[in-house]
Design an enzyme around this catalytic site. Structure first.
Site, PDB file in Angstrom:
ATOM      1  N   ASP A  92       0.783  -1.249   0.000  1.00  0.00           N
ATOM      2  CA  ASP A  92       0.000   0.000   0.000  1.00  0.00           C
ATOM      3  C   ASP A  92       0.811   1.294   0.000  1.00  0.00           C
ATOM      4  O   ASP A  92       0.473   2.247   0.713  1.00  0.00           O
ATOM      5  CB  ASP A  92      -0.969   0.012   1.199  1.00  0.00           C
ATOM      6  CG  ASP A  92      -2.100  -0.986   1.019  1.00  0.00           C
ATOM      7  OD1 ASP A  92      -2.163  -1.642  -0.041  1.00  0.00           O
ATOM      8  OD2 ASP A  92      -2.926  -1.117   1.929  1.00  0.00           O
TER       9      ASP A  92
ATOM     10  N   ASP B 201      -4.405  -1.386  -1.906  1.00  0.00           N
ATOM     11  CA  ASP B 201      -5.755  -1.217  -1.408  1.00  0.00           C
ATOM     12  C   ASP B 201      -6.531  -0.691  -2.620  1.00  0.00           C
ATOM     13  O   ASP B 201      -6.093   0.262  -3.266  1.00  0.00           O
ATOM     14  CB  ASP B 201      -5.717  -0.160  -0.284  1.00  0.00           C
ATOM     15  CG  ASP B 201      -6.730  -0.398   0.808  1.00  0.00           C
ATOM     16  OD1 ASP B 201      -7.062  -1.560   1.077  1.00  0.00           O
ATOM     17  OD2 ASP B 201      -7.177   0.596   1.420  1.00  0.00           O
TER      18      ASP B 201
ATOM     19  N   HIS C 133     -10.361   0.029  -3.622  1.00  0.00           N
ATOM     20  CA  HIS C 133     -11.765   0.001  -3.210  1.00  0.00           C
ATOM     21  C   HIS C 133     -12.721   0.545  -4.277  1.00  0.00           C
ATOM     22  O   HIS C 133     -12.372   1.467  -5.003  1.00  0.00           O
ATOM     23  CB  HIS C 133     -11.946   0.855  -1.954  1.00  0.00           C
ATOM     24  CG  HIS C 133     -11.199   0.372  -0.754  1.00  0.00           C
ATOM     25  ND1 HIS C 133     -11.226  -0.924  -0.320  1.00  0.00           N
ATOM     26  CD2 HIS C 133     -10.407   1.030   0.132  1.00  0.00           C
ATOM     27  CE1 HIS C 133     -10.494  -1.046   0.775  1.00  0.00           C
ATOM     28  NE2 HIS C 133      -9.971   0.126   1.069  1.00  0.00           N
TER      29      HIS C 133
ATOM     30  N   SER D 165     -15.978   0.391   4.271  1.00  0.00           N
ATOM     31  CA  SER D 165     -15.084   0.936   5.297  1.00  0.00           C
ATOM     32  C   SER D 165     -15.097   2.464   5.311  1.00  0.00           C
ATOM     33  O   SER D 165     -14.521   3.075   6.202  1.00  0.00           O
ATOM     34  CB  SER D 165     -13.649   0.440   5.075  1.00  0.00           C
ATOM     35  OG  SER D 165     -13.038   1.106   3.972  1.00  0.00           O
TER      36      SER D 165
ATOM     37  N   HIS E 116     -10.871   6.445   0.475  1.00  0.00           N
ATOM     38  CA  HIS E 116      -9.454   6.353   0.079  1.00  0.00           C
ATOM     39  C   HIS E 116      -9.261   5.232  -0.939  1.00  0.00           C
ATOM     40  O   HIS E 116     -10.049   4.286  -1.005  1.00  0.00           O
ATOM     41  CB  HIS E 116      -8.564   6.082   1.303  1.00  0.00           C
ATOM     42  CG  HIS E 116      -8.857   4.766   1.961  1.00  0.00           C
ATOM     43  ND1 HIS E 116      -9.892   4.593   2.852  1.00  0.00           N
ATOM     44  CD2 HIS E 116      -8.278   3.541   1.835  1.00  0.00           C
ATOM     45  CE1 HIS E 116      -9.936   3.337   3.243  1.00  0.00           C
ATOM     46  NE2 HIS E 116      -8.971   2.664   2.635  1.00  0.00           N
TER      47      HIS E 116
ATOM     48  N   LYS F 111      -6.566  -5.705  -3.196  1.00  0.00           N
ATOM     49  CA  LYS F 111      -7.422  -6.208  -2.110  1.00  0.00           C
ATOM     50  C   LYS F 111      -8.453  -5.144  -1.754  1.00  0.00           C
ATOM     51  O   LYS F 111      -8.289  -3.972  -2.109  1.00  0.00           O
ATOM     52  CB  LYS F 111      -6.571  -6.523  -0.883  1.00  0.00           C
ATOM     53  CG  LYS F 111      -5.901  -5.271  -0.343  1.00  0.00           C
ATOM     54  CD  LYS F 111      -5.100  -5.543   0.876  1.00  0.00           C
ATOM     55  CE  LYS F 111      -4.284  -4.331   1.294  1.00  0.00           C
ATOM     56  NZ  LYS F 111      -5.076  -3.167   1.704  1.00  0.00           N
TER      57      LYS F 111
ATOM     58  N   GLU G 216     -13.531  -5.685   4.413  1.00  0.00           N
ATOM     59  CA  GLU G 216     -12.445  -4.751   4.748  1.00  0.00           C
ATOM     60  C   GLU G 216     -11.118  -5.210   4.148  1.00  0.00           C
ATOM     61  O   GLU G 216     -10.461  -4.475   3.463  1.00  0.00           O
ATOM     62  CB  GLU G 216     -12.337  -4.596   6.265  1.00  0.00           C
ATOM     63  CG  GLU G 216     -11.156  -3.757   6.732  1.00  0.00           C
ATOM     64  CD  GLU G 216     -11.035  -2.388   6.062  1.00  0.00           C
ATOM     65  OE1 GLU G 216     -10.426  -2.326   4.974  1.00  0.00           O
ATOM     66  OE2 GLU G 216     -11.512  -1.393   6.602  1.00  0.00           O
TER      67      GLU G 216
ATOM     68  N   ALA H 153      -0.220   0.787   6.206  1.00  0.00           N
ATOM     69  CA  ALA H 153       0.201   1.325   7.484  1.00  0.00           C
ATOM     70  C   ALA H 153       0.639   0.166   8.391  1.00  0.00           C
ATOM     71  O   ALA H 153       0.025  -0.884   8.373  1.00  0.00           O
ATOM     72  CB  ALA H 153      -0.976   2.057   8.142  1.00  0.00           C
TER      73      ALA H 153
ATOM     74  N   CYS I 132      -2.567  -2.786   7.419  1.00  0.00           N
ATOM     75  CA  CYS I 132      -2.277  -3.710   6.322  1.00  0.00           C
ATOM     76  C   CYS I 132      -0.928  -4.391   6.444  1.00  0.00           C
ATOM     77  O   CYS I 132      -0.799  -5.565   6.117  1.00  0.00           O
ATOM     78  CB  CYS I 132      -2.389  -2.993   4.990  1.00  0.00           C
ATOM     79  SG  CYS I 132      -4.114  -2.687   4.623  1.00  0.00           S
TER      80      CYS I 132
HETATM   81  C1  VGL Z   1      -5.282   0.520   5.342  1.00  0.00           C
HETATM   82  C2  VGL Z   1      -6.838   1.738   6.481  1.00  0.00           C
HETATM   83  C3  VGL Z   1      -7.785   1.442   5.536  1.00  0.00           C
HETATM   84  C4  VGL Z   1      -3.867   0.060   5.218  1.00  0.00           C
HETATM   85  C5  VGL Z   1      -6.225   0.218   4.375  1.00  0.00           C
HETATM   86  O1  VGL Z   1      -3.415  -0.168   4.089  1.00  0.00           O
HETATM   87  O2  VGL Z   1      -3.199  -0.064   6.277  1.00  0.00           O
HETATM   88  N1  VGL Z   1      -5.596   1.268   6.388  1.00  0.00           N
HETATM   89  N2  VGL Z   1      -7.468   0.693   4.488  1.00  0.00           N
HETATM   90 ZN    ZN Z   2      -8.680   0.637   2.724  1.00  0.00          ZN
END
Ligand code: VGL
Ligand code: ZN
Length: 195
Positions: free
Chosen positions: A10, A61, A63, A69, A80, A106, A113, A146, A150
């Site tokens: 990510d 990520d 979406h 989420s 995001h 993903k 999520e 983060a 993830c």
């Molecule tokens: C993530 C918050 C929402 C991540 C993904 O990649 O850590 N954090 N979606």
């Molecule tokens: Zn996300």
């Protein structure tokens, strides 16, 4: 020699300078580039040959615009990494190392999520876990964003699947510093090597 690979989790614009910008993100990208440079130095040849000997896998990520989420849908995050937007793109300095077969998305299903990149799939619907097996990988280096979400979920799934996991602590960005440090500590006790 042990077969190793790098998994970049990510490192996408929304987590770097966008709606969910994380702490230490610019530095994490720079350190990741340094790591890639150091790993591939001395191997010579064209870029694609380097990638053959040290595969670099990317998790995204990814979406839909109405993902569950997101706050507007009752979730906990601002919107995001919507597929097809800049916020969901891999940082441009890393893009030269990314290819379609080794990029895993993903969170594509609005109802799920899915923090872990382990189940992410490429355009041929092959999962990251599947591809690591095909590459005969034993050891994975992990970096990304983060730490608390993830990165952690991906590392834990890799460990469960039997891979040796080496987490690059200078190549991480996080939502919250205390949460980052706690996650590192806990991952360390689980058997993930922090280096
Ligand atoms: C993530 C918050 C929402 C991540 C993904 O990649 O850590 N954090 N979606
Ligand atoms: Zn996300």
């Amino acid at each position: 020699m042990r077969n190793s690979a790098l998994i970049v989790v990510d490192m996408l614009y929304d987590f770097i300078d966008g709606s969910l910008a994380c702490q230490n993100a610019d530095q994490a990208v720079k350190e990741t580039l340094k790591f890639i440079d150091a790993q591939t130095k001395g191997q010579g040849g064209e870029d694609h040959e380097i990638l053959d000997t040290f595969p670099i896998l990317f998790v995204r990520d990814h979406h839909p615009a109405d993902h569950s989420s997101f706050k507007e849908q009752g979730g906990i995050w601002p919107s995001h990494c919507v597929a097809g937007t800049r916020g969901g793109d891999i940082h441009e300095d890393l893009q030269p190392y990314a290819c379609e077969e080794l990029t895993f998305d993903k969170g594509c299903d609005r109802a799920k999520e899915q923090y872990s990149g382990f189940d992410g799939v490429n355009t041929a619907e092959q999962s990251l876990g599947e591809i690591l097996e095909l590459l005969d990988t034993e050891e994975v280096y992990v970096c990304g964003i983060a730490t608390e979400y993830c990165v952690r979920n991906t590392c834990e799934d890799l460990l469960k699947a039997g891979f040796k996991v080496r987490l690059l602590k200078d190549c991480l960005a996080y939502v919250d510093l205390a949460g980052h440090l706690k996650a590192l500590d806990e991952m360390g006790s689980e058997g993930i090597r922090i280096e």
